[in-house]
Design an enzyme around this catalytic site. Structure first.
Site, PDB file in Angstrom:
ATOM      1  CD  GLU A   1      -3.158   0.344   2.099  1.00 54.34           C
ATOM      2  OE1 GLU A   1      -4.208  -0.157   1.695  1.00 54.34           O
ATOM      3  OE2 GLU A   1      -2.895   0.482   3.297  1.00 54.34           O
TER       4      GLU A   1
ATOM      5  CE1 TYR B   1       7.510  -0.361  -3.676  1.00 55.18           C
ATOM      6  CE2 TYR B   1       5.921   1.419  -3.615  1.00 55.18           C
ATOM      7  CZ  TYR B   1       6.873   0.647  -2.988  1.00 55.18           C
ATOM      8  OH  TYR B   1       7.173   0.879  -1.673  1.00 55.18           O
TER       9      TYR B   1
HETATM   10  C1  LIG Z   1      11.480   4.106  -2.601  1.00 56.15           C
HETATM   11  C2  LIG Z   1      12.951   3.907  -2.255  1.00 56.15           C
HETATM   12  C3  LIG Z   1      13.067   2.705  -1.340  1.00 56.15           C
HETATM   13  C4  LIG Z   1      13.758   3.683  -3.553  1.00 56.15           C
HETATM   14  O1  LIG Z   1      15.079   3.317  -3.210  1.00 56.15           O
HETATM   15  P1  LIG Z   1      16.306   3.466  -4.265  1.00 56.15           P
HETATM   16  O2  LIG Z   1      17.431   2.635  -3.748  1.00 56.15           O
HETATM   17  O3  LIG Z   1      16.586   4.897  -4.497  1.00 56.15           O
HETATM   18  O4  LIG Z   1      15.703   2.830  -5.598  1.00 56.15           O
HETATM   19  P2  LIG Z   1      16.557   2.317  -6.867  1.00 56.15           P
HETATM   20  O5  LIG Z   1      17.855   3.027  -6.947  1.00 56.15           O
HETATM   21  O6  LIG Z   1      16.622   0.832  -6.814  1.00 56.15           O
HETATM   22  O7  LIG Z   1      15.609   2.764  -8.064  1.00 56.15           O
HETATM   23  C5  LIG Z   1      15.482   1.950  -9.194  1.00 56.15           C
HETATM   24  C6  LIG Z   1      14.610   2.648 -10.204  1.00 56.15           C
HETATM   25  O8  LIG Z   1      13.329   2.958  -9.636  1.00 56.15           O
HETATM   26  C7  LIG Z   1      12.897   4.255 -10.120  1.00 56.15           C
HETATM   27  N1  LIG Z   1      12.953   5.220  -9.020  1.00 56.15           N
HETATM   28  C8  LIG Z   1      13.440   5.034  -7.768  1.00 56.15           C
HETATM   29  N2  LIG Z   1      13.268   6.144  -7.015  1.00 56.15           N
HETATM   30  C9  LIG Z   1      12.686   7.051  -7.826  1.00 56.15           C
HETATM   31  C10 LIG Z   1      12.260   8.395  -7.634  1.00 56.15           C
HETATM   32  N3  LIG Z   1      12.414   9.028  -6.457  1.00 56.15           N
HETATM   33  N4  LIG Z   1      11.695   9.052  -8.672  1.00 56.15           N
HETATM   34  C11 LIG Z   1      11.525   8.434  -9.850  1.00 56.15           C
HETATM   35  N5  LIG Z   1      11.903   7.150 -10.107  1.00 56.15           N
HETATM   36  C12 LIG Z   1      12.472   6.476  -9.103  1.00 56.15           C
HETATM   37  C13 LIG Z   1      13.889   4.633 -11.196  1.00 56.15           C
HETATM   38  O9  LIG Z   1      13.454   4.023 -12.390  1.00 56.15           O
HETATM   39  C14 LIG Z   1      15.152   3.972 -10.680  1.00 56.15           C
HETATM   40  O10 LIG Z   1      16.098   3.736 -11.705  1.00 56.15           O
HETATM   41  P3  LIG Z   1      17.157   4.896 -12.099  1.00 56.15           P
HETATM   42  O11 LIG Z   1      17.783   5.374 -10.818  1.00 56.15           O
HETATM   43  O12 LIG Z   1      18.113   4.178 -12.999  1.00 56.15           O
HETATM   44  O13 LIG Z   1      16.353   5.961 -12.781  1.00 56.15           O
HETATM   45  C15 LIG Z   1      13.526   5.173  -1.545  1.00 56.15           C
HETATM   46  O14 LIG Z   1      13.280   6.308  -2.364  1.00 56.15           O
HETATM   47  C16 LIG Z   1      12.937   5.447  -0.179  1.00 56.15           C
HETATM   48  O15 LIG Z   1      13.416   4.898   0.821  1.00 56.15           O
HETATM   49  N6  LIG Z   1      11.905   6.315  -0.093  1.00 56.15           N
HETATM   50  C17 LIG Z   1      11.360   6.737   1.216  1.00 56.15           C
HETATM   51  C18 LIG Z   1      10.621   5.626   1.903  1.00 56.15           C
HETATM   52  C19 LIG Z   1       9.398   5.214   1.096  1.00 56.15           C
HETATM   53  O16 LIG Z   1       8.630   6.040   0.643  1.00 56.15           O
HETATM   54  N7  LIG Z   1       9.219   3.882   0.962  1.00 56.15           N
HETATM   55  C20 LIG Z   1       8.101   3.333   0.216  1.00 56.15           C
HETATM   56  C21 LIG Z   1       6.880   3.329   1.033  1.00 56.15           C
HETATM   57  S1  LIG Z   1       5.461   2.753   0.088  1.00 56.15           S
END
Ligand SMILES: CC(C)(COP(=O)(O)OP(=O)(O)OC[C@H]1O[C@@H](n2cnc3c(N)ncnc32)[C@H](O)[C@@H]1OP(=O)(O)O)[C@@H](O)C(=O)NCCC(=O)NCCS
Length: 154
Positions: free
Chosen positions: A111, A122
């Protein structure tokens, strides 16, 4: 599954850095400990190199999930802001899917607050939206946001 105390410390450090307090999405240590006491909740830490972090080394990210009949729900998922956009989130989702599959899950659920940038990740992984809870989240200024439920068959 009761993890070593050190793991909860490392998980909570990422949690404190990763979630914007405005949305109240982070859990307290007590909530994490209680979930992991139940037995159907699981977690995984990821280190800065993408492997399981060495004992005592900081974690760069983690997930916490809950297993149900043929399904597993992602309850918490975060990467420390200092280590984002290096593929660790994608790697964690892969580990989540694999571990859920090993427990017999055939579908993943999560969610998400509408508008969370995590949606791109996702969708890239294969999750699709299947439902909505209107006005489920409330920001500090009273603004409400829907919760979107996503699923991914595995
Ligand atoms: C969501 C989260 C876990 C992503 O972690 P991350 O290690 O940065 O993700 P990745 O590096 O594996 O991302 C892989 C791909 O996903 C997409 N992506 C990831 N974060 C993104 C962002 N902020 N905006 C757009 N695309 C994104 C991109 O396609 C990315 O590939 P790219 O970097 O080559 O463009 C991190 O942003 C986070 O901890 N957010 C805060 C907590 C949160 O909201 N968790 C989810 C709750 S539902």
């Amino acid at each position: 599954m009761t993890p070593p105390l050190d793991d909860i410390d490392r998980l909570m450090t990422v949690m404190a850095a990763a979630f914007d307090p405005i949305f109240g999405e982070a859990w307290t240590r007590r909530q994490v400990e209680d979930a992991l006491m139940i037995g159907n909740c699981h977690y995984r830490l990821i280190g800065t190199s993408g492997d399981v972090p060495e004992p005592g080394a900081p974690a760069a990210g983690f997930f916490l999930s809950r297993h149900g009949f043929e399904e597993e729900e992602l309850l918490l998922f975060a990467v420390d802001p200092a280590w984002r956009r290096r593929g660790l989130g994608l790697a964690l989702l892969g580990q989540f899917a694999q571990s859920a599959r090993d427990r017999g899950a055939r579908r993943l659920l999560l969610e998400m607050r509408q508008g969370n940038e995590a949606e791109a990740l996702y969708r890239r992984f294969g999750f699709v939206p299947i439902g909505k809870r209107p006005n489920y989240y409330r920001g500090r200024d009273g603004e409400t946001m829907d919760a979107i439920t996503f699923a991914c068959d595995i």
